[in-house]
Design an enzyme around this catalytic site. Structure first.
Site, PDB file in Angstrom:
ATOM      1  N   ASP A  59       2.835   0.631  -1.368  1.00  0.00           N
ATOM      2  CA  ASP A  59       2.708   0.531   0.081  1.00  0.00           C
ATOM      3  C   ASP A  59       1.232   0.621   0.439  1.00  0.00           C
ATOM      4  O   ASP A  59       0.400   0.933  -0.418  1.00  0.00           O
ATOM      5  CB  ASP A  59       3.570   1.559   0.822  1.00  0.00           C
ATOM      6  CG  ASP A  59       3.167   3.008   0.550  1.00  0.00           C
ATOM      7  OD1 ASP A  59       2.434   3.262  -0.426  1.00  0.00           O
ATOM      8  OD2 ASP A  59       3.605   3.880   1.321  1.00  0.00           O
ATOM      9  N   TYR A  61      -2.609   1.515   1.743  1.00  0.00           N
ATOM     10  CA  TYR A  61      -3.413   2.729   1.798  1.00  0.00           C
ATOM     11  C   TYR A  61      -3.116   3.459   3.112  1.00  0.00           C
ATOM     12  O   TYR A  61      -2.996   2.831   4.159  1.00  0.00           O
ATOM     13  CB  TYR A  61      -4.902   2.393   1.723  1.00  0.00           C
ATOM     14  CG  TYR A  61      -5.354   1.781   0.413  1.00  0.00           C
ATOM     15  CD1 TYR A  61      -5.175   2.455  -0.793  1.00  0.00           C
ATOM     16  CD2 TYR A  61      -5.985   0.540   0.379  1.00  0.00           C
ATOM     17  CE1 TYR A  61      -5.618   1.902  -1.999  1.00  0.00           C
ATOM     18  CE2 TYR A  61      -6.432  -0.018  -0.816  1.00  0.00           C
ATOM     19  CZ  TYR A  61      -6.240   0.673  -2.008  1.00  0.00           C
ATOM     20  OH  TYR A  61      -6.673   0.124  -3.190  1.00  0.00           O
ATOM     21  N   PHE A  72      -4.063  -3.345  -2.653  1.00  0.00           N
ATOM     22  CA  PHE A  72      -5.206  -2.816  -3.423  1.00  0.00           C
ATOM     23  C   PHE A  72      -6.568  -3.099  -2.793  1.00  0.00           C
ATOM     24  O   PHE A  72      -7.562  -2.501  -3.176  1.00  0.00           O
ATOM     25  CB  PHE A  72      -5.198  -3.320  -4.878  1.00  0.00           C
ATOM     26  CG  PHE A  72      -3.993  -2.905  -5.651  1.00  0.00           C
ATOM     27  CD1 PHE A  72      -3.850  -1.600  -6.099  1.00  0.00           C
ATOM     28  CD2 PHE A  72      -2.968  -3.802  -5.905  1.00  0.00           C
ATOM     29  CE1 PHE A  72      -2.721  -1.203  -6.792  1.00  0.00           C
ATOM     30  CE2 PHE A  72      -1.823  -3.413  -6.610  1.00  0.00           C
ATOM     31  CZ  PHE A  72      -1.704  -2.108  -7.047  1.00  0.00           C
ATOM     32  N   HIS A 182       0.656   1.787 -13.627  1.00  0.00           N
ATOM     33  CA  HIS A 182      -0.097   1.608 -12.390  1.00  0.00           C
ATOM     34  C   HIS A 182      -1.564   2.017 -12.598  1.00  0.00           C
ATOM     35  O   HIS A 182      -1.841   2.923 -13.386  1.00  0.00           O
ATOM     36  CB  HIS A 182       0.546   2.474 -11.296  1.00  0.00           C
ATOM     37  CG  HIS A 182       0.105   2.124  -9.912  1.00  0.00           C
ATOM     38  ND1 HIS A 182      -1.031   2.661  -9.343  1.00  0.00           N
ATOM     39  CD2 HIS A 182       0.639   1.305  -8.984  1.00  0.00           C
ATOM     40  CE1 HIS A 182      -1.166   2.180  -8.118  1.00  0.00           C
ATOM     41  NE2 HIS A 182      -0.180   1.363  -7.866  1.00  0.00           N
TER      42      HIS A 182
END
Length: 215
Positions: A59, A61, A72, A182
């Site tokens: 989801d 930031y 990202f 991740h």
């Protein structure tokens, strides 16, 4: 065919109408990221007929000024978050040169055909996953399903368990899937570093006679 065609189909469904109502109400009463006009920025920047790669995040930031509608990615003038720092470290290690996006803004990736989407497209300030199970997962799953059915030779880059769970939506006889832990500091040392995802993507694109990504 365009993203608008997919959006038009989804917007008629009951889940989407409920999601839209929820999101609209949240923007009125809470601090929500990204800015409302940037929720679908990834689809504006990555043209459907130029799609090569899909990178899935979780989801947006959840701190001020960070989220900009691309998974990202952050605006140029703020400090890179830890996950993005690790992505750039792996690019440098993998390709033996720094990323072309060290300022944190991944817009150039999007314009080269990389769809940078989170599975959830909005979040409340300082509350990660606060918009989980409100309908976004259905929407993004349906985007993936649509790409799976109507496209060929798309490379899906899935980082972390939630993204990797989407593998079941993708036909590997038509498409490519690359997975790793991740890039978060919590998991990056379990196999994200050394995964060489970026060179692998360019090798696949080369084999398909498509232009490489300038990472």
């Amino acid at each position: 065919m365009d993203w608008k065609d997919i959006f038009n189909i989804e917007q008629e469904k009951q889940y989407y109408k409920e999601l839209e109502s929820f999101v609209d109400s949240q923007y009125k009463i809470s601090k929500i990221y990204p800015k409302k006009e940037n929720i679908f920025k990834a689809f504006e920047l990555t043209k459907y007929d130029n799609l090569k790669v899909v990178i899935l995040g979780q989801d947006p930031y959840h701190q001020p000024l960070q989220a900009q509608g691309l998974a990202f990615s952050t605006p140029k003038d703020i400090k890179n978050p830890p996950s993005l720092v690790n992505i750039f470290k792996e690019i440098n290690s993998d390709l033996k040169h720094p990323s072309s996006c060290l300022d944190g803004d991944l817009t150039p990736w999007a314009k080269q055909g990389i769809l940078l989407i989170n599975t959830i497209l909005t979040v409340e300030d300082s509350k990660p996953k606060s918009h989980k199970n409100k309908g976004w997962e259905t929407f993004t799953d349906n985007i993936i399903k649509y790409i799976n059915i109507h496209n060929q030779d798309i490379i899906f880059l899935l980082w972390g368990a939630p993204a990797i769970s989407k593998s079941k939506l993708i036909d590997t006889s038509k498409h490519y899937i690359l997975t790793s832990p991740h890039p978060s500091p919590l998991s990056s040392y379990r196999g994200f570093f050394g995964s060489k995802n970026f060179s692998k993507i360019n090798e696949i694109l080369n084999s398909l006679n498509k232009s490489e990504i300038s990472w």
